[in-house]
Write an enzyme that holds these catalytic residues in place. Structure first.
Site, PDB file in Angstrom:
ATOM      1  CB  ALA A  66      -4.277 -13.262  -2.082  1.00 31.13           C
ATOM      2  N   GLY A 105      -2.672 -14.259   2.849  1.00 32.97           N
ATOM      3  CA  GLY A 105      -1.382 -14.229   2.164  1.00 32.97           C
ATOM      4  C   GLY A 105      -0.379 -13.320   2.862  1.00 32.97           C
ATOM      5  CD  GLU A 108      -1.140 -18.240   3.143  1.00 34.21           C
ATOM      6  OE1 GLU A 108      -1.704 -17.384   2.427  1.00 34.21           O
ATOM      7  OE2 GLU A 108      -1.271 -19.467   2.990  1.00 34.21           O
ATOM      8  CD  GLU A 128      -6.128 -17.266   3.835  1.00 36.98           C
ATOM      9  OE1 GLU A 128      -6.381 -17.332   5.057  1.00 36.98           O
ATOM     10  OE2 GLU A 128      -5.016 -16.904   3.385  1.00 36.98           O
TER      11      GLU A 128
HETATM   12  C1  3H9 Z   1      -5.720 -14.957   0.580  1.00 36.29           C
HETATM   13  O1  3H9 Z   1      -4.890 -14.276   1.111  1.00 36.29           O
HETATM   14  C2  3H9 Z   1      -5.431 -16.217  -0.161  1.00 36.29           C
HETATM   15  C3  3H9 Z   1      -4.053 -16.760   0.098  1.00 36.29           C
HETATM   16  O2  3H9 Z   1      -4.050 -17.607   1.219  1.00 36.29           O
HETATM   17  C4  3H9 Z   1      -3.596 -17.672  -1.011  1.00 36.29           C
HETATM   18  C5  3H9 Z   1      -3.143 -17.112  -2.273  1.00 36.29           C
HETATM   19  C6  3H9 Z   1      -2.532 -18.101  -3.179  1.00 36.29           C
HETATM   20  N1  3H9 Z   1      -8.128  -7.894  -1.696  1.00 36.29           N
HETATM   21  O3  3H9 Z   1     -12.714  -3.901   4.730  1.00 36.29           O
HETATM   22  P1  3H9 Z   1     -12.422  -2.501   4.390  1.00 36.29           P
HETATM   23  C7  3H9 Z   1     -10.484  -3.626  -0.045  1.00 36.29           C
HETATM   24  S1  3H9 Z   1      -7.344 -14.498   0.590  1.00 36.29           S
HETATM   25  C8  3H9 Z   1      -8.689  -6.907  -2.392  1.00 36.29           C
HETATM   26  O4  3H9 Z   1     -13.562  -1.598   4.125  1.00 36.29           O
HETATM   27  P2  3H9 Z   1     -11.320  -2.050   7.013  1.00 36.29           P
HETATM   28  C9  3H9 Z   1     -11.967  -3.596   0.278  1.00 36.29           C
HETATM   29  O5  3H9 Z   1     -12.727  -4.179  -0.734  1.00 36.29           O
HETATM   30  C10 3H9 Z   1      -7.371 -12.941   1.406  1.00 36.29           C
HETATM   31  N2  3H9 Z   1      -9.303  -5.843  -1.827  1.00 36.29           N
HETATM   32  O6  3H9 Z   1     -11.446  -1.809   5.447  1.00 36.29           O
HETATM   33  C11 3H9 Z   1     -12.211  -2.111   0.416  1.00 36.29           C
HETATM   34  O7  3H9 Z   1     -12.338  -1.573  -0.874  1.00 36.29           O
HETATM   35  P3  3H9 Z   1     -13.331  -0.348  -1.178  1.00 36.29           P
HETATM   36  C12 3H9 Z   1      -7.263 -13.068   2.866  1.00 36.29           C
HETATM   37  C13 3H9 Z   1      -9.329  -5.791  -0.506  1.00 36.29           C
HETATM   38  O8  3H9 Z   1     -10.297  -1.096   7.490  1.00 36.29           O
HETATM   39  C14 3H9 Z   1     -10.916  -1.598   1.015  1.00 36.29           C
HETATM   40  O9  3H9 Z   1      -9.928  -2.583   0.727  1.00 36.29           O
HETATM   41  N3  3H9 Z   1      -7.452 -11.755   3.470  1.00 36.29           N
HETATM   42  C15 3H9 Z   1      -8.772  -6.799   0.291  1.00 36.29           C
HETATM   43  O10 3H9 Z   1     -12.670  -2.074   7.638  1.00 36.29           O
HETATM   44  C16 3H9 Z   1     -10.978  -1.375   2.494  1.00 36.29           C
HETATM   45  O11 3H9 Z   1     -11.465  -2.561   3.124  1.00 36.29           O
HETATM   46  C17 3H9 Z   1      -8.645 -11.327   3.848  1.00 36.29           C
HETATM   47  O12 3H9 Z   1      -9.646 -12.001   3.740  1.00 36.29           O
HETATM   48  C18 3H9 Z   1      -8.135  -7.889  -0.362  1.00 36.29           C
HETATM   49  N4  3H9 Z   1      -7.550  -8.875   0.326  1.00 36.29           N
HETATM   50  O13 3H9 Z   1     -10.747  -3.522   7.167  1.00 36.29           O
HETATM   51  C19 3H9 Z   1      -8.706  -9.944   4.446  1.00 36.29           C
HETATM   52  N5  3H9 Z   1      -8.959  -6.479   1.591  1.00 36.29           N
HETATM   53  O14 3H9 Z   1     -12.791   0.789  -0.360  1.00 36.29           O
HETATM   54  C20 3H9 Z   1      -9.838  -9.166   3.859  1.00 36.29           C
HETATM   55  C21 3H9 Z   1      -9.611  -5.320   1.598  1.00 36.29           C
HETATM   56  O15 3H9 Z   1     -13.213  -0.173  -2.638  1.00 36.29           O
HETATM   57  N6  3H9 Z   1      -9.868  -7.803   4.320  1.00 36.29           N
HETATM   58  N7  3H9 Z   1      -9.848  -4.888   0.347  1.00 36.29           N
HETATM   59  O16 3H9 Z   1     -14.684  -0.815  -0.737  1.00 36.29           O
HETATM   60  C22 3H9 Z   1     -10.325  -7.441   5.542  1.00 36.29           C
HETATM   61  O17 3H9 Z   1     -10.669  -8.247   6.382  1.00 36.29           O
HETATM   62  C23 3H9 Z   1     -10.423  -5.980   5.825  1.00 36.29           C
HETATM   63  O18 3H9 Z   1     -10.444  -5.309   4.597  1.00 36.29           O
HETATM   64  C24 3H9 Z   1      -9.288  -5.390   6.679  1.00 36.29           C
HETATM   65  C25 3H9 Z   1      -9.452  -3.845   6.730  1.00 36.29           C
HETATM   66  C26 3H9 Z   1      -9.393  -5.958   8.110  1.00 36.29           C
HETATM   67  C27 3H9 Z   1      -7.939  -5.694   6.106  1.00 36.29           C
END
Ligand code: 3H9
Length: 691
Positions: A66, A105, A108, A128
Site C-alpha cells: 500500500a 498489499g 495481498e 506490515e
Molecule cells: C501495506 O501494504 C498495508 C496493507 O496490508 C493494507 C492496506 C489496506 N509506500 O526503500 P527505498 C518509497 S503497508 C510509499 O529507498 P529500496 C520510499 O519512501 C506497506 N512509498 O528503496 C523511497 O522514497 P524516496 C507494506 C514507498 O530499493 C522510495 O520508495 N510494504 C513505499 O532500498 C524507494 O524506497 C512495505 O512495508 C510504500 N509502500 O527498497 C514495503 N515503499 O526515494 C516498504 C517504498 O522519496 N518498502 N517507498 O526516499 C520497502 O521495504 C522498500 O522500499 C523496498 C525497496 C524493498 C520495496
C-alpha cells in the site's frame, strides 16, 4: 469502478490480456494505481478476446505494498478490497507475474490472483508488522491458507520476506520463470492454464493447516521477549488464529477490526514515521546536485581492538579489502583472530558458508606499519580516545595517505576539526562514529567538520549504505548527537540514585519504557573502569568508589550489581549501602522517587538536549535525531525516537515539567529556546528541519 490511467496499461496478446502497472519508484498501491488496476481488470474481463489475464509491473519491482504516505489521510479513489474482489471474482484466470518484491498489499493483491509466477530473485512477504500494522487486505487470512498457520505466523510477525524458490516449495508461487523473461513466461503459463482448462484457484476457498491452540500458545511464549512492548505482533497472531478458527469472511472482519485498531494507534504512527525518517536521513541538504563521490575500493583501519575489528568486518562482509594496522604483533593477532572467530560463529549459525568465511578473511591484510595504508581510499582511525594520540596518528597519516584519500576518525566525543587541523588536508577529514559492536549496530554518525569537502560527505553516506549502515550527519560538538544526549540522561540517572532511587529502580523504569537495558546495567556491561585510573581516582563519584574496591562491572562479576558465573545480576546490598553513605556524606536527604519522576528526569532532558542540538544546527532534522537513538541506543522504535516522543507527550507538557524540575534541580533543566518556541507555536520537534 476504476478507470485505466497513466499508472496502468492493458494490452492484448492473442488470447491473453496483460495489465502492466507503472508507478515509480515501487508501484505502491496509491489511489491512481488502485483506480488504474480496477479499470484494467474490468476492461480485460469485458473483452471477449481475453481468456486469461496477466498482472505484471514495470520498473524495479512488483507492487511493494500500500502507499504508506496515504495512511492517516482521507480516503481517495477505489478501495483496495474492492480492487481485490474484482481480481478474485474475475471469471477468467488471473496470473500475477512477480519480480523484485511483492510486499504487503502487493502480495495481498497477488494472493487474490488465481496463480502466481515469479523469477527466482523475487521476494514475497508481509512486512506490515515493521510499520506497527498487520496485513489489512486479506493477507492474514489468505497466506495461512497456502503456507499453513505456522509459516504464516512466522512471516507476519517477523515481516521478513521469503525468496521465490522457498515460495515455490510452500505453494505460494506456482511456477518459476527464467530471470529476465518474466513477461513471456507468465503469458505462456496463462496460455497453458487456458488450454488445460484449469480451474480458477481461489485461495480463500482453501483450508488452513496446522492452526492448533498449542501452536499459538507456544509461539507466544517463545517470542514474548522479542515482542515486548509492541502491539502489532500480538494483533498479527490473533489474525492467524482467526484464520485457523473462523470462516473466511469472519476472519476478514476480525482482520479489519484489528487493522483499524493499529492504524489509529500511536505505535504505528511512530513506526511509519521512522520508515520515512530513515530514508530522509540519507539526504543531505545543500549538497550540490550531482556531487560526484570518490571511489572506495580499499580501506585501512588503524587499531585492531574491539572497535577496529568490528569496523573492518563491515567492509570485508561487503567485499571491500581492508588493511588493519596495530602497533604490537600480539594485539594484531588477537584482533584478526577475533574477526575470524566472529565469522566462524556466524557460519555456525548457518548465516554464512565456510567459503564465505575464507572469502572475507582473504580480503584482510594485517600489518604493523602505517606505511601499508598508502594505497587506501579510506582510512578509519580507531585508536585510544585521546586528542594528542589522535593528532599524532593523523599527522602521520597525512604524510602517508595518497592524495584524495578520505581520512576518518571513529572518535565518539572529540573535536573532529581539531583532529583535521593536524593534517594539511582538512577537507578530506570526516568523523565516522561507529557504535559497538560495530559489525552489528546499524547506526553510523557521519561527523561533518567545518572544512569537510561536500564530496567527502557524499562518499561517506554512499559507503555507509554499501556496508548496510543507517548514516546520520552530525555537526562537531561534544558527543555529537547521540552521546551528547546520552550524557544528559546519565547525569540525571546518577543524581536520582543519590536522591532516593536505587540503580535497579532506574534500570527497571527505563527497561519498561522499552530500552533493552537501563543505564546502570549498560555501565556494568561496558565496564565501570573505562577512562578510570587508580592513580587519578579521588573517590569523587560513586563510580570511582566502585572501581576503587575493584567492582569494575560484569567482566569481574561486580559493578552496580552482583553477578553470578552466568552473568545473571542481582541488586548488591553493598552498593546499596555505599549509595546511602555517599548521599549522607553529601548531605542529601533521600526521599521516595516515583517511576514517573524517573521517566521525566531521564527522558525530558534528552528531548531538551535534542532541541539544543537542532537549534545549533548539529543535526539537519529532528527526525535524524530519532534515527540516531533508534539505531544506536535501542530507543524503542514504537515510540518513534526522543523527538517524536516529545511531540507525542506534547511539547508544552515537556516544557512545563522541565521548568518544574528547574525550580528544584537548577539550570541543568533550563529549556532550549527552540523547545520554547515550538511549544508556543504548536510546532513539532520531529518535523523540524534546519533552514
Ligand atoms: C501495506 O501494504 C498495508 C496493507 O496490508 C493494507 C492496506 C489496506 N509506500 O526503500 P527505498 C518509497 S503497508 C510509499 O529507498 P529500496 C520510499 O519512501 C506497506 N512509498 O528503496 C523511497 O522514497 P524516496 C507494506 C514507498 O530499493 C522510495 O520508495 N510494504 C513505499 O532500498 C524507494 O524506497 C512495505 O512495508 C510504500 N509502500 O527498497 C514495503 N515503499 O526515494 C516498504 C517504498 O522519496 N518498502 N517507498 O526516499 C520497502 O521495504 C522498500 O522500499 C523496498 C525497496 C524493498 C520495496
Amino acid at each position: 469502478m476504476g478507470n485505466i490511467n497513466a499508472a496502468a496499461d492493458l494490452s492484448v496478446e492473442g488470447n491473453i490480456g496483460i495489465i502492466t502497472l507503472d508507478s515509480p519508484p515501487v508501484n505502491a498501491l496509491g489511489a491512481d494505481v488502485r483506480d488504474g488496476l480496477a479499470g484494467a481488470v474490468d476492461k480485460a474481463v469485458a473483452d471477449p478476446a481475453v481468456e486469461a489475464i496477466v498482472l505484471i509491473c514495470a520498473g524495479r519491482t512488483f507492487i511493494a505494498g500500500a502507499d504508506i504516505s496515504e495512511f492517516g489521510k482521507p480516503p481517495r479513489g477505489i478501495g483496495l478490497h474492492e480492487v481485490q474482489a474484482k481480481i478474485e471474482n474475475a471469471p477468467k484466470p488471473v496470473v500475477a507475474a512477480i519480480h523484485g518484491t511483492a510486499l504487503g498489499g502487493g502480495l495481498e493483491v497477488a494472493l487474490t490472483a488465481h496463480y502466481r509466477v515469479a523469477v527466482p530473485s523475487a521476494k514475497l512477504g508481509l512486512p506490515e508488522v515493521k510499520l506497527g500494522l498487520l496485513p489489512g487486505a486479506g493477507g492474514t487470512q489468505r497466506l495461512p491458507r497456502i503456507v499453513g498457520a505456522a509459516k504464516a505466523l512466522d512471516m507476519v510477525t517477523s515481516g521478513t520476506p521469503i525468496g521465490a524458490k522457498a515460495a515455490l516449495e510452500t505453494g505460494l508461487v506456482d511456477e518459476l520463470a527464467p530471470e529476465g523473461e518474466l513477461r513471456s513466461a507468465a503469458v505462456a503459463f496463462a496460455q497453458k492454464i487456458v488450454a488445460e482448462k484449469r480451474p480458477l484457484k481461489k485461495v480463500r476457498d482453501l483450508e488452513v493447516k496446522g492452526g492448533s491452540p498449542e501452536l499459538f500458545a507456544e509461539f507466544r511464549k517463545a517470542n514474548a521477549r522479542k515482542f515486548r512492548g509492541f502491539e502489532a505482533p500480538e494483533a498479527n497472531i490473533k489474525c492467524i488464529e482467526a484464520a485457523s478458527g473462523l470462516p473466511f469472511d469472519e476472519g476478514m472482519k476480525r482482520e479489519r477490526e484489528l487493522f483499524m485498531g493499529l492504524m489509529t494507534g500511536v505505535q504505528s504512527a511512530a513506526q511509519r514515521y521512522v520508515f520515512f525518517a530513515e530514508r530522509q536521513a540519507a539526504k543531505i541538504p545543500n549538497l550540490p546536485e550531482g556531487t560526484a563521490t570518490r571511489p572506495i575500493n580499499k580501506v585501512g583501519v588503524i587499531g585492531a581492538g574491539t572497535m577496529g575489528g568490528g569496523i573492518s568486518m563491515n567492509f570485508l562482509s561487503a567485499g571491500i579489502p581492508v588493511t588493519i594496522v596495530e602497533m604490537k604483533q600480539d594485539a594484531l593477532d588477537r584482533g584478526t583472530g577475533i574477526i575470524r572467530k566472529n565469522y566462524e560463529n556466524t557460519a555456525a549459525k548457518g548465516k554464512l558458508t565456510a567459503e564465505g568465511v575464507e572469502r572475507n578473511m582473504g580480503l584482510l591484510t594485517a600489518s604493523m606499519s602505517l606505511d601499508d595504508l598508502a594505497d587506501c581510499d579510506l582510512v578509519i582511525e580507531a585508536v585510544f580516545e585521546q586528542m594528542d594520540i589522535k593528532k599524532e596518528v593523523f599527522g602521520k597519516l597525512d604524510r602517508i595517505a595518497k592524495p584524495g584519500a578520505i581520512l576518518a576518525s571513529n572518535t565518539s566525543y572529540l573535536n573532529v576539526d581539531e583532529i583535521a587541523a593536524a593534517t594539511s588536508r582538512p577537507q578530506d577529514v570526516v568523523g565516522l562514529h561507529f557504535f559497538s559492536p560495530a559489525n552489528v549496530m546499524r547506526l553510523l554518525e557521519v561527523v561533518r567538520g567545518a572544512r569537510t569537502a561536500p564530496d567527502v560527505l557524499a562518499t561517506a553516506m554512499e559507503v555507509a549504505k554499501k556496508i548496510g549502515k543507517v548514516a546520520v550527519v552530525a555537526g562537531v560538538c561534544f558527543g555529537f548527537i547521540g552521546n551528547r544526549m546520552l550524557s544528559s540522561r546519565q547525569r540525571e540517572a546518577n543524581k536520582l540514585i543519590l536522591e532516593g532511587a536505587m540503580p535497579w529502580d532506574v534500570d527497571r523504569v527505563l527497561y519498561d519504557f522499552g530500552f533493552p537495558m537501563g543505564p546502570f546495567q549498560m555501565a556494568d556491561l561496558a565496564g565501570l573502569d573505562i577512562g578510570w585510573s587508580k592513580e587519578k581516582s579521588r573517590g569523587e563519584t560513586l563510580r570511582d568508589r566502585l572501581c576503587e574496591i575493584d567492582r569494575r562491572g560484569q567482566k569481574n562479576g561486580a559493578g552496580f550489581y552482583d553477578y553470578d558465573e552466568k552473568r545473571n545480576r542481582t541488586p548488591s546490598p553493598l552498593v546499596e549501602k555505599m549509595i546511602l553513605d555517599f548521599a549522607a556524606e553529601k548531605g542529601i536527604a533521600r526521599r521516595a522517587i516515583s517511576d514517573e519522576e524517573i521517566v521525566e528526569r531521564c527522558i525530558y532532558p534528552m528531548i531538551n538536549e535534542g532541541a539544543k542540538v537542532l537549534d545549533e544546527g548539529m543535526a539537519y532534522r529532528g527526525s535524524d535525531i530519532d534515527i540516531v537513538w533508534i539505531n544506536g541506543y535501542g530507543w524503542p522504535v514504537y515510540r518513534g525516537g526522543p523527538m517524536f516522543y516529545g511531540d507525542t507527550v506534547g511539547l508544552q507538557t515537556v516544557l512545563d515539567r522541565l521548568n518544574h524540575y528547574r525550580a528544584t534541580q537548577g539550570d541543568d533543566f533550563a529549556p532550549s529556546p527552540l523547545l520554547e518556541k515550538l511549544a508556543a507555536e504548536g510546532g513539532k520537534l520531529s518535523q523540524y528541519a534546519a533552514k
